[in-house]
Design a protein around this motif. Structure first.
Motif, short mmCIF file in Angstrom:
data_model
loop_
_atom_site.label_atom_id
_atom_site.label_comp_id
_atom_site.label_asym_id
_atom_site.label_seq_id
_atom_site.Cartn_x
_atom_site.Cartn_y
_atom_site.Cartn_z
N LEU A 151 0.83 -1.21 0.00
CA LEU A 151 0.00 0.00 0.00
C LEU A 151 0.87 1.26 0.00
CD1 LEU A 151 -2.82 1.32 0.30
CD2 LEU A 151 -2.51 1.13 2.75
N LEU A 152 1.90 1.25 0.82
CA LEU A 152 2.81 2.39 0.88
C LEU A 152 3.50 2.61 -0.47
CD1 LEU A 152 4.05 4.55 2.73
CD2 LEU A 152 5.84 2.91 3.29
N GLY A 153 3.93 1.51 -1.10
CA GLY A 153 4.56 1.60 -2.42
C GLY A 153 3.60 2.16 -3.47
N ALA A 154 2.35 1.70 -3.43
CA ALA A 154 1.35 2.19 -4.39
C ALA A 154 1.07 3.67 -4.17
CB ALA A 154 0.07 1.37 -4.25
N MET A 155 0.99 4.09 -2.90
CA MET A 155 0.75 5.51 -2.62
C MET A 155 1.91 6.39 -3.10
SD MET A 155 -2.22 5.65 -1.27
CE MET A 155 -2.32 7.25 -0.54
N VAL A 156 3.14 5.91 -2.90
CA VAL A 156 4.32 6.65 -3.37
C VAL A 156 4.27 6.76 -4.89
CG1 VAL A 156 6.83 6.55 -3.62
CG2 VAL A 156 5.79 6.10 -1.40
N ALA A 157 3.91 5.66 -5.56
CA ALA A 157 3.82 5.68 -7.03
C ALA A 157 2.77 6.67 -7.51
CB ALA A 157 3.51 4.28 -7.54
N VAL A 158 1.62 6.70 -6.83
CA VAL A 158 0.56 7.64 -7.20
C VAL A 158 1.06 9.08 -7.11
CG1 VAL A 158 -1.67 8.60 -6.44
CG2 VAL A 158 -1.40 6.14 -6.65
#
Length: 198
Positions: A151-158
Motif C-alpha cells: 500500500l505504501l509503495g502504491a501511494m508513493v507511485a501515485v
C-alpha cells in the motif's frame, strides 16, 4: 504458583508472568525489557468472524479491481496486483515476483481462510479440526503478509506519477488500504487470544 493456563511468557526476554484481565485501552508490559505482553482487544468471536468475511471480500476487490489507472495523451492503462506480479516476473528480478506474490496475495489469502475456518468453529465454542496447526500457521504467516508495504509503495507511485501523468487511484487501492487495517486488527498478535478462548 498459577496454573500454566494463566502464565504468559515475554517473547523478547522469556520472563514469565501471570495473566491479568485488562480493561479498555490497557496493556501489560514486561518489567525486564518493556515488551508488550498483553493488549486489550475487545473483539468477540462473532465480531472477528464478521471482520474476517469483510476482509475476504476486500481481498477480492483488491486483487481483481485496478489499483490505479494512468492516462497520457489519450492512452490509458490500469493495473491490478496480479498485473504487478506478472510485470515483475518478466523482468530481470523474477525472484522478486514470487516474493511479491507471496507477501501481497497468497499469505493474506491463507490468513483469511485459516481465520474463517478457526472462527467458524469457535462460534459454536468448539476447536476446529487441526486447530493447533492452524494457529501455528496464522503465527507463521503474520510476518509474511505485507499488504501495508504494498500500500505504501502504491501511494508513493501515485504521488510520484501525478506530476507527469493523469493518475486515478482505483477501487483496488482503497480496498487494499482497508484490508491492511483489518488484517492488522484481526490477524495481529491478538489472534493468540483464541488459544485461551478455545
Amino acid at each position: 504458583m498459577a496454573s500454566t493456563d494463566q502464565l504468559i511468557i515475554c517473547e523478547h526476554c522469556d520472563c514469565v508472568y501471570e495473566k491479568v484481565t485488562l480493561a479498555k485501552h490497557q496493556k501489560t508490559l514486561c518489567v525486564r525489557c518493556g515488551g508488550v505482553l498483553q493488549r486489550y482487544n475487545g473483539l468477540s468471536v462473532e465480531q472477528r468472524l464478521a471482520l474476517s468475511f469483510t476482509a475476504a471480500m476486500l481481498w477480492l476487490f483488491a486483487n481483481f479491481y485496478p489499483v490505479m489507472s494512468i492516462s497520457m495523451k489519450g492512452l490509458k492503462n490500469s493495473a491490478t496486483l496480479w498485473d504487478s506480479v506478472l510485470a515483475l516476473s518478466q523482468g530481470p528480478i523474477t525472484f522478486m515476483a514470487m516474493v511479491a506474490a507471496i507477501s501481497i496475495i497468497i499469505a493474506p489469502a491463507f490468513q483469511l481462510v485459516l481465520l474463517i475456518w478457526v472462527l467458524s468453529f469457535a462460534l459454536a465454542s468448539r476447536r476446529c479440526p487441526g486447530f493447533k496447526l492452524c494457529m501455528r500457521w496464522l503465527e507463521t504467516l503474520r510476518p509474511w503478509s505485507m499488504l501495508e508495504v504494498c500500500l505504501l509503495g502504491a501511494m508513493v507511485a501515485v504521488f510520484k506519477l501525478a506530476g507527469m501523468l493523469d493518475v486515478i487511484p482505483g477501487i483496488g487501492l482503497f480496498a487494499l488500504a482497508v484490508l491492511s487495517l483489518l488484517l492488522i486488527r484481526i490477524a495481529g498478535r491478538d489472534v493468540r487470544e483464541l488459544w485461551d478462548i478455545l
